[in-house]
Design an enzyme around this catalytic site. Sequence first.
Site, PDB file in Angstrom:
ATOM      1  N   GLY A  45       0.802  -1.244   0.304  1.00 23.52           N
ATOM      2  CA  GLY A  45       0.115   0.022   0.089  1.00 23.52           C
ATOM      3  C   GLY A  45       0.915   1.291  -0.030  1.00 23.52           C
ATOM      4  N   GLN A  50       3.046  10.068   1.044  1.00 31.09           N
ATOM      5  CA  GLN A  50       4.466   9.328   1.177  1.00 31.09           C
ATOM      6  C   GLN A  50       5.220   9.743  -0.141  1.00 31.09           C
ATOM      7  OE1 GLN A  50       2.458   5.292   2.011  1.00 31.09           O
ATOM      8  NE2 GLN A  50       4.420   5.313   3.178  1.00 31.09           N
ATOM      9  N   CYS A  92       5.905  -0.105   7.093  1.00 33.16           N
ATOM     10  CA  CYS A  92       5.704   0.986   6.383  1.00 33.16           C
ATOM     11  C   CYS A  92       6.723   1.456   5.451  1.00 33.16           C
ATOM     12  CB  CYS A  92       5.137   2.225   7.343  1.00 33.16           C
ATOM     13  SG  CYS A  92       4.776   3.910   6.657  1.00 33.16           S
ATOM     14  N   LEU A  93       6.298   1.724   4.211  1.00 33.58           N
ATOM     15  CA  LEU A  93       7.395   2.134   3.290  1.00 33.58           C
ATOM     16  C   LEU A  93       8.328   3.632   3.721  1.00 33.58           C
ATOM     17  CD1 LEU A  93       5.875   1.487  -0.164  1.00 33.58           C
ATOM     18  CD2 LEU A  93       7.507   0.209   1.262  1.00 33.58           C
ATOM     19  N   HIS A 134      -4.349   1.785   7.446  1.00 31.46           N
ATOM     20  CA  HIS A 134      -2.778   2.324   7.808  1.00 31.46           C
ATOM     21  C   HIS A 134      -2.904   3.390   6.649  1.00 31.46           C
ATOM     22  CE1 HIS A 134       1.419   1.417   7.976  1.00 31.46           C
ATOM     23  NE2 HIS A 134       1.559   2.241   6.732  1.00 31.46           N
ATOM     24  N   GLU A 135      -3.327   3.139   5.494  1.00 30.99           N
ATOM     25  CA  GLU A 135      -2.985   4.065   4.313  1.00 30.99           C
ATOM     26  C   GLU A 135      -3.924   5.485   4.759  1.00 30.99           C
ATOM     27  OE1 GLU A 135      -0.605   3.871   2.905  1.00 30.99           O
ATOM     28  OE2 GLU A 135      -0.365   1.766   3.098  1.00 30.99           O
ATOM     29  N   HIS A 138      -2.351   7.756   6.836  1.00 30.03           N
ATOM     30  CA  HIS A 138      -1.287   8.569   6.289  1.00 30.03           C
ATOM     31  C   HIS A 138      -2.004   9.926   6.004  1.00 30.03           C
ATOM     32  CE1 HIS A 138       2.468   6.382   6.188  1.00 30.03           C
ATOM     33  NE2 HIS A 138       2.064   5.424   5.716  1.00 30.03           N
TER      34      HIS A 138
HETATM   35 ZN   LIG Z   1       2.626   3.582   5.745  1.00 32.31          ZN
END
Ligand SMILES: [Zn+2]
Length: 189
Positions: A45, A50, A92-93, A134-135, A138
């Site tokens: 995701g 991000q 998380c990226l 989660h997204e 963000h």
């Molecule tokens: Zn993340």
Amino acid sequence: MVREIIIWPDPVLKEVAKPVDRVDDGIRRLLDDMAETMYAADGVGLAAPQIAVLKRVIVIDTSPRQEGQTLVHLVNPEIVKTEGETTYTEGCLSIPGEAEDVERAAKVWVRALGRDGKRFELECEGLLAIAVQHEYDHLQGTLFVDHLSSLKRELIRKRMKKLKAEQEAERASERASEVKGAKRHESAL
Ligand SMILES: [Zn+2]
């Protein structure tokens, strides 16, 4: 095009993203870039903040780990209903190499605009439900570390700052060798 993923801590990740007025070609390009960036980073995701774009745009593809799933585009998503509770070890990226248990709703219903600009509703379970929450976080300027104790969060912050400093040093040395390269080229004339 693969975009650069912003690493936490960074002020842009704390901002609340703005709703999209219209799903046009610009937004479709953003969705494509985000999917490409997510796949290149081996993520399931990615939210627009991000990659430093403060728009309410998300891509998710849990298919590597969840059967029957595919790439999902969510523009202006709203979580309209949640059910149950679950704990999942999230990464998380924007916080590479870290993973911690986070409590989430087990099931969520999300309403959003798709790539075609049409409104749709999606019932999500398992990893897809986790990814949506989660997204969505963000877009609100919240990261999974904000769900942890302050002690755990500060330890991760220290490790991320070190990682960012190392990346910065690496980039500086790359720039320096590029300059040297240019000089060599000039003197060869
Ligand atoms: Zn993340």
